[in-house]
Design a protein around this motif. Structure first.
Motif, PDB file in Angstrom:
ATOM      1  N   TYR A  39      24.741  31.696 -11.701  1.00 14.19           N
ATOM      2  CA  TYR A  39      25.819  32.667 -11.470  1.00 14.19           C
ATOM      3  C   TYR A  39      25.807  33.147 -10.017  1.00 14.19           C
ATOM      4  O   TYR A  39      26.856  33.191  -9.353  1.00 14.19           O
ATOM      5  CB  TYR A  39      25.652  33.848 -12.422  1.00 14.19           C
ATOM      6  CG  TYR A  39      26.499  35.056 -12.078  1.00 14.19           C
ATOM      7  CD1 TYR A  39      27.862  35.084 -12.373  1.00 14.19           C
ATOM      8  CD2 TYR A  39      25.930  36.157 -11.444  1.00 14.19           C
ATOM      9  CE1 TYR A  39      28.636  36.195 -12.049  1.00 14.19           C
ATOM     10  CE2 TYR A  39      26.683  37.263 -11.123  1.00 14.19           C
ATOM     11  CZ  TYR A  39      28.034  37.284 -11.426  1.00 14.19           C
ATOM     12  OH  TYR A  39      28.800  38.378 -11.094  1.00 14.19           O
ATOM     13  N   LEU A  97      28.470  28.443 -11.766  1.00 10.79           N
ATOM     14  CA  LEU A  97      29.160  28.570 -13.042  1.00 10.79           C
ATOM     15  C   LEU A  97      30.676  28.612 -12.894  1.00 10.79           C
ATOM     16  O   LEU A  97      31.409  28.358 -13.861  1.00 10.79           O
ATOM     17  CB  LEU A  97      28.674  29.820 -13.787  1.00 10.79           C
ATOM     18  CG  LEU A  97      27.190  29.835 -14.174  1.00 10.79           C
ATOM     19  CD1 LEU A  97      26.844  31.136 -14.883  1.00 10.79           C
ATOM     20  CD2 LEU A  97      26.844  28.638 -15.046  1.00 10.79           C
ATOM     21  N   PHE A 154      27.277  40.167 -14.121  1.00 12.27           N
ATOM     22  CA  PHE A 154      26.817  39.040 -14.917  1.00 12.27           C
ATOM     23  C   PHE A 154      26.738  39.413 -16.396  1.00 12.27           C
ATOM     24  O   PHE A 154      27.175  38.657 -17.269  1.00 12.27           O
ATOM     25  CB  PHE A 154      25.457  38.573 -14.411  1.00 12.27           C
ATOM     26  CG  PHE A 154      24.869  37.420 -15.186  1.00 12.27           C
ATOM     27  CD1 PHE A 154      25.561  36.222 -15.316  1.00 12.27           C
ATOM     28  CD2 PHE A 154      23.621  37.528 -15.785  1.00 12.27           C
ATOM     29  CE1 PHE A 154      25.026  35.148 -16.026  1.00 12.27           C
ATOM     30  CE2 PHE A 154      23.070  36.470 -16.497  1.00 12.27           C
ATOM     31  CZ  PHE A 154      23.778  35.282 -16.620  1.00 12.27           C
TER      32      PHE A 154
END
Length: 268
Positions: A86, A91, A119
């Motif tokens: 991330y 991603l 996140f």
């Protein structure tokens, strides 16, 4: 695992001659013979095709993305890995799921947080919003695999101290997990990288399969420290992410010989 299996056999005092224990491959047989020598003749191997429920070769049905990466069961090391993906914006161009496959998966009720607000608000992450399937063999997984160029396999990263009694790595005492997670990528003819134990690729090759070096830098596989190995893996994924379309296409084409070879071995 070995502890629960040994406890079960001891509790019911089942003699070795009455037991058949089915394992995934020769690697698990090697490990369990070491830790359970009394039952060394009891181990059998499932056919490889058992490791994937769906043997169909899927066609892309969605926008093509660079990566696909899935994780149904939460562990601290897996969450840390996904947070690193991330942070590196990997991603963004991936089909990914974490902790569940869809909204009917009961594990989606378990609250998992990393500590980063942006996140954490993505979790749990589903591949589909409306579906009735609730297991790791959901067709959405195969569809996402088919619509990605490179897969990132998330296998089990074992805690060294649990198996060896110390923080040093001992190959003979550590199991290697090559599960349906890997064979899904093989069945869909995808090159891949893998988060797992050290020397995982060596063990994969010992089964007759090929990996994807030199097109993918697989030096991460030799690093015995779990945290360092994960960082090396993320670094290589990030390198692949920065490739332009032509270079990425060439890399995938260069991997095709190994991909086709693995598919043939898996089919036999």
């Amino acid at each position: 695992d070995r502890t629960s299996l040994k406890s079960f056999l001891s509790m019911y005092k089942i003699p070795a001659r009455q037991v058949k224990i089915y394992l995934q491959d020769d690697l698990q047989v090697r490990y369990f013979k070491l830790v359970m020598p009394k039952y060394s003749r009891s181990f059998c191997i499932f056919p490889r095709l058992y490791l994937t429920v769906d043997n169909e070769l899927y066609e892309p049905t969605q926008q093509i993305k660079t990566f696909s990466v899935f994780c149904r069961r939460h562990t601290v090391d897996r969450l840390n890995f996904f947070f690193n993906l991330y942070q590196k914006k990997i991603l963004v161009n991936s089909y990914w799921s974490y902790q569940c496959i869809d909204q009917n998966d009961s594990e989606s009720d378990t609250e998992v947080k990393y500590g980063n607000k942006k996140f954490d608000c993505l979790l749990p992450k589903r591949l589909v919003e409306q579906d009735k399937a609730s297991n790791q063999d959901h067709k959405a997984v195969y569809s996402a695999l088919a619509s990605s160029l490179i897969h990132i396999v998330v296998e089990t990263v074992y805690e060294r101290r649990y198996y060896t009694g110390c923080y040093t790595y001992d190959y003979d005492k550590m199991p290697t997990d090559i599960s349906e997670k890997t064979f899904k990528a093989v069945s869909q003819k995808k090159p891949f990288l893998v988060l797992s134990t050290p020397y995982w690729l060596d063990d994969f090759q010992s089964m007759g399969f090929k990996s994807f070096s030199p097109y993918i830098d697989e030096s991460y596989d030799k690093e015995e420290d779990n945290e360092k190995r994960m960082k090396l893996l993320v670094s290589e994924i990030q390198r692949l992410k920065t490739l332009n379309s032509k270079s990425l296409k060439n890399l995938v084409e260069d991997c095709q010989e190994a991909v086709e070879h693995n598919y043939r071995v898996w089919k036999t």
